[in-house]
Scaffold this motif. Structure first.
Motif, PDB file in Angstrom:
ATOM      1  N   ILE A  30       0.842  -1.207   0.000  1.00 48.66           N
ATOM      2  CA  ILE A  30       0.000   0.000   0.000  1.00 48.66           C
ATOM      3  C   ILE A  30       0.873   1.251   0.000  1.00 48.66           C
ATOM      4  N   TRP A  31       1.936   1.238   0.815  1.00 52.09           N
ATOM      5  CA  TRP A  31       2.845   2.390   0.894  1.00 52.09           C
ATOM      6  C   TRP A  31       3.514   2.655  -0.454  1.00 52.09           C
ATOM      7  N   ILE A  32       3.949   1.586  -1.128  1.00 51.91           N
ATOM      8  CA  ILE A  32       4.590   1.736  -2.440  1.00 51.91           C
ATOM      9  C   ILE A  32       3.606   2.299  -3.454  1.00 51.91           C
ATOM     10  N   LEU A  33       2.383   1.762  -3.450  1.00 51.01           N
ATOM     11  CA  LEU A  33       1.354   2.245  -4.381  1.00 51.01           C
ATOM     12  C   LEU A  33       1.046   3.725  -4.137  1.00 51.01           C
ATOM     13  N   TRP A  34       1.011   4.119  -2.861  1.00 52.56           N
ATOM     14  CA  TRP A  34       0.734   5.514  -2.515  1.00 52.56           C
ATOM     15  C   TRP A  34       1.836   6.434  -3.038  1.00 52.56           C
ATOM     16  N   LYS A  35       3.089   6.038  -2.866  1.00 55.83           N
ATOM     17  CA  LYS A  35       4.213   6.842  -3.326  1.00 55.83           C
ATOM     18  C   LYS A  35       4.211   6.965  -4.851  1.00 55.83           C
ATOM     19  N   TYR A  37       1.513   6.818  -6.720  1.00 54.82           N
ATOM     20  CA  TYR A  37       0.387   7.704  -7.028  1.00 54.82           C
ATOM     21  C   TYR A  37       0.766   9.167  -6.788  1.00 54.82           C
ATOM     22  N   GLU A  38       1.439   9.438  -5.647  1.00 55.00           N
ATOM     23  CA  GLU A  38       1.893  10.792  -5.353  1.00 55.00           C
ATOM     24  C   GLU A  38       2.783  11.316  -6.474  1.00 55.00           C
ATOM     25  N   LEU A  39       3.773  10.513  -6.850  1.00 49.06           N
ATOM     26  CA  LEU A  39       4.716  10.915  -7.891  1.00 49.06           C
ATOM     27  C   LEU A  39       3.989  11.197  -9.204  1.00 49.06           C
ATOM     28  N   TYR A  40       3.060  10.316  -9.553  1.00 53.17           N
ATOM     29  CA  TYR A  40       2.302  10.495 -10.797  1.00 53.17           C
ATOM     30  C   TYR A  40       1.479  11.783 -10.752  1.00 53.17           C
ATOM     31  N   TYR A  41       0.810  12.038  -9.596  1.00 50.98           N
ATOM     32  CA  TYR A  41      -0.062  13.205  -9.519  1.00 50.98           C
ATOM     33  C   TYR A  41       0.723  14.500  -9.650  1.00 50.98           C
ATOM     34  N   TYR A  42       1.840  14.615  -8.936  1.00 49.06           N
ATOM     35  CA  TYR A  42       2.607  15.858  -8.964  1.00 49.06           C
ATOM     36  C   TYR A  42       3.311  16.094 -10.305  1.00 49.06           C
TER      37      TYR A  42
END
Length: 321
Positions: A30-35, A37-42
């Motif tokens: 979950i932590w990896i997926l979140w990171k 997603y964060e990278l993709y969004y920014y």
């Protein structure tokens, strides 16, 4: 016995890991997926568009932030005699006992003194500051402390205005920001938008320090007099009672205290006297008090020589109070 206890503890740890590893693995995933997603969004075009919309306002905030930091950068007055510097080593075999000797400080705002002086400084801090830091009750000294107070008050007001403006900008785009980013990535969101780090602490208030360390180095006391807004106001009044004013014809002058700063703003309708900007137009506008004729050129702290300026005009004027 201790060995058996250790074996039991290790056995419990291995058991818990064997049972919980699927859950731990899920958390890591979950932590990896979140990171990701964060990278993709920014890096996305939608975030770039949002950032572009508020760039001008964020740049204004960053300029104000830099201005506030410059207001904080003030050195307290100390006229202690400079006796030079030297290094000292104690090579005695019992030096390890002298723990407080390592804590001794030698700086313009630190006075090494007896235990009695340290104790008395707590009772009459202003008198002892003047006596041991060579501060004379003169109009020049008073003007310097008024300048420090004026800067510090503007800095404290500026921090509140800056925080409010920052929250206003974030609120203006919150409906366009995904909920998870808004809730779980607040700090990173602000950084990616371009906000500079804001220091909201009051740690910048300088101190006069009276420090006693026993000759054996095993006992130590110190008295810290923090020159915050309240103490600066009181110290200015303390100095004024000891000064025979010479600059004004009547032998009197106003004191640049918090009360006078507020009075000048009210008199000027909370409006910059150069550009006309007001808190009515900009609720979070930082207003400062300026000497029309600078003190450095003979100007006095009297109402006729004081005006309200916005922080931009005051900074550009150059001769800051």
């Amino acid at each position: 016995m201790e060995f058996i206890v250790l074996i039991i503890i290790l056995a419990i740890i291995f058991y818990l890991l064997s049972v919980a590893w699927p859950f731990l693995l899920l958390l890591v995933a979950i932590w990896i997926l979140w990171k990701v997603y964060e990278l993709y969004y920014y890096k996305s075009s939608s975030f770039a568009e949002i950032k572009q919309r508020v760039t001008t306002y964020i740049n204004d905030c960053n300029e104000l932030n830099q201005h506030i930091e410059s207001l904080k950068d003030t050195t307290l007055i100390s006229n202690k005699t400079d006796y030079g510097e030297a290094s000292y080593q104690d090579a005695s075999s019992w030096n390890y006992k002298r723990k407080h000797l390592k804590e001794e400080k030698y700086a313009p705002n630190v006075h090494q003194c007896s235990r009695t002086v340290c104790s008395n400084a707590q009772k009459k801090p202003f008198e002892y500051i003047c006596k041991y830091f060579g501060i004379k009750a003169t109009e020049e000294t008073l003007s310097k402390f008024e300048a420090i107070l004026n800067n510090f008050e503007a800095a404290e007001e500026g921090k509140q205005h800056l925080q409010a403006e920052k929250e206003k900008i974030i609120k203006s785009i919150e409906t366009d920001i995904p909920v998870l980013i808004r809730k779980l990535s607040k700090k990173k969101l602000e950084q990616n938008l371009g906000f500079e780090e804001m220091d909201m602490s009051t740690a910048y208030f300088p101190k006069y320090v009276f420090q006693y360390v026993s000759s054996g180095g095993n006992a130590s006391t110190h008295c810290d007099v923090t020159m915050d807004i309240d103490n600066l106001n009181r110290f200015i009044l303390f100095l004024s009672e000891k000064i025979k004013f010479n600059k004004s014809a009547a032998g009197q002058r106003a004191l640049m205290t918090s009360k006078l700063r507020q009075h000048i703003k009210e008199r000027d309708g909370f409006t910059c006297q150069l550009c006309g900007a007001s808190v009515e137009q900009e609720p979070h506008l930082l207003l400062e008090i300026d000497h029309i004729k600078p003190i450095s050129k003979g100007g006095m702290t009297v109402e006729d020589n004081l005006q309200t300026l916005c922080w931009r005009c005051n900074r550009s004027k150059g001769s800051k109070f």
